[in-house]
Design an enzyme around this catalytic site. Structure first.
Site, PDB file in Angstrom:
ATOM      1  CE1 TYR A 141      16.614   6.356 -11.639  1.00  0.00           C
ATOM      2  CE2 TYR A 141      18.875   7.071 -11.861  1.00  0.00           C
ATOM      3  CZ  TYR A 141      17.946   6.186 -11.360  1.00  0.00           C
ATOM      4  OH  TYR A 141      18.360   5.136 -10.570  1.00  0.00           O
ATOM      5  CE  LYS A 191      13.633  -8.484 -16.532  1.00  0.00           C
ATOM      6  NZ  LYS A 191      14.161  -9.767 -16.040  1.00  0.00           N
ATOM      7  CG  ASP A 223      16.988 -10.882 -14.451  1.00  0.00           C
ATOM      8  OD1 ASP A 223      17.597 -10.677 -15.520  1.00  0.00           O
ATOM      9  OD2 ASP A 223      15.894 -11.464 -14.410  1.00  0.00           O
ATOM     10  CG  ASP A 247      21.774   4.742  -9.609  1.00  0.00           C
ATOM     11  OD1 ASP A 247      22.793   4.658  -8.888  1.00  0.00           O
ATOM     12  OD2 ASP A 247      20.802   5.452  -9.324  1.00  0.00           O
ATOM     13  CG  ASP A 251      25.485   2.486  -5.985  1.00  0.00           C
ATOM     14  OD1 ASP A 251      26.494   3.070  -6.427  1.00  0.00           O
ATOM     15  OD2 ASP A 251      24.495   3.079  -5.542  1.00  0.00           O
TER      16      ASP A 251
END
Length: 361
Positions: A141, A191, A223, A247, A251
């Site tokens: 970001y 990851k 994942d 993020d 959610d």
């Protein structure tokens, strides 16, 4: 006690839920003999309409002079066609960066009275109490370069994922500190099988863990973490991860509770004011109708009282008041399919104030 609070209502339902928060804060002032001074600032779409930019310097000055910041929401379809540097969300990203709000804390807990709202089975969600700690000022970001290029007659879009050792260490250390204050278990999400930044992340976690021998920790690929949050969310205590993974996962975890309208968040810096906001967004389709659920914002106020002001008694009383209102069967429109039973934003806020008075008096 006197504290200064910056109020950034923003867009959509932001002004409505911030008004609800002010109503509750004023009640806390009376009940506990505190004084809160409120200063309002513009951010997001409302700032774009007024100043042509999503984050004016005046708002930054107000925030820097405050002890805590309460944000409503930013964004909406009205501004969707603007270029990236002019979008409302750029104001929030800029605020995080300028104030070095590096640690985003999102608690995910089950309200017993709302368990039936969750899309997951009762035996999966009962007892869930997860704290997601998300790095907030680095990663994709904020990385540079961020641009579009023409190569061989084709347009390329480039975003850069970048993390320094110091950025990783400060958020990981915050995660371990929080785990130590809870149930002594931390899950670091990365990851590392693909990304070099994640391999550095994993190395730093192993190093910082030596300073917290009482905290059991483990690594988990993102994942798998996404799958495990649905399969068995009770296995998690504190989850710490980088910006984009946090993020997405936070959610996802919010839907364990059945409603985005119930979840608060806090964003903390090392030594400046914290930012507190609901995670439900601006919901422009219901803005101005007085039907928004204020409870995520009121829970964010409870986090503010605890984290920024060390008013733990007041924070606990407010959160218990919210629980009591839900246990009594009161619901806003997002929490019930029976239209006649739905309370307005103002009515739900009033019920919380009544419950709070009973707690204290």
């Amino acid at each position: 006690m006197e504290k200064r609070i910056a109020i950034l209502p923003g867009d959509g339902i932001g002004p409505e839920v911030c008004e609800a928060a002010i109503h509750v804060l004023k009640e806390i002032e009376k009940l506990y003999d505190h004084q809160f001074d409120y200063t309002y600032g513009e951010i997001g779409g409302s700032s774009l309409d007024k100043y042509g930019i999503p984050l004016p310097e005046e708002t930054l000055t107000i925030c820097r002079k405050s002890d805590a910041i309460l944000l409503g929401a930013v964004g909406g379809p009205k501004w969707d066609q603007l270029p990236g540097d002019k979008r409302p969300e750029k104001g929030l990203l800029g605020l995080r960066k300028e104030l070095q709000l590096f640690a985003n804390l999102r608690p995910v807990m089950i309200y017993d009275a709302l368990a039936q709202s969750s899309p997951l089975k009762d035996e999966i969600i009962q007892g869930v109490d997860v704290l997601i700690v998300r790095e907030l000022t680095g990663g994709l970001y904020f990385g540079e370069p961020r641009e579009r290029r023409e190569l061989g007659g084709e347009t390329l879009a480039i975003d850069t994922l970048q993390y320094s050792r110091s950025e990783i260490e400060r958020i990981v250390r915050k995660g371990f500190e929080l785990a130590k204050s809870r149930r002594n278990h931390l899950t670091s999400v990365d990851k590392a099988n693909v990304l070099e930044s994640s391999r550095l992340w994993r190395e730093v976690v192993d190093e910082v863990a030596k300073d917290f021998p009482e905290v059991e920790y483990s690594h988990m690929l993102v994942d798998n973490a996404a799958m495990q949050l649905i399969r068995n969310p009770r296995q998690f205590d504190v989850m710490v991860t980088e910006n984009m993974f946090g993020d997405i996962l936070s959610d996802e975890a919010s839907m364990i509770t059945g409603s985005l309208g119930m979840l608060p968040s806090s964003s903390l810096s090392a030594d400046g004011p914290g930012l507190f906001e609901p995670i439900h967004g601006s919901a422009p389709d219901i803005a101005g109708q007085n039907i928004a659920n204020p409870l995520a914002t009121l829970s964010s106020v409870a986090l503010m009282l605890a984290y920024s002001f060390s008013m733990h008694q007041e924070a606990n009383a407010l959160q218990e008041a919210i629980n009591d209102v839900l246990d009594a069967g009161y619901r806003t429109a997002d929490l019930t399919s029976i239209r006649e039973q739905a309370l307005t934003t103002t009515e739900m806020t009033g019920k919380v104030v009544e419950a709070l008075r009973k707690k204290v008096q």
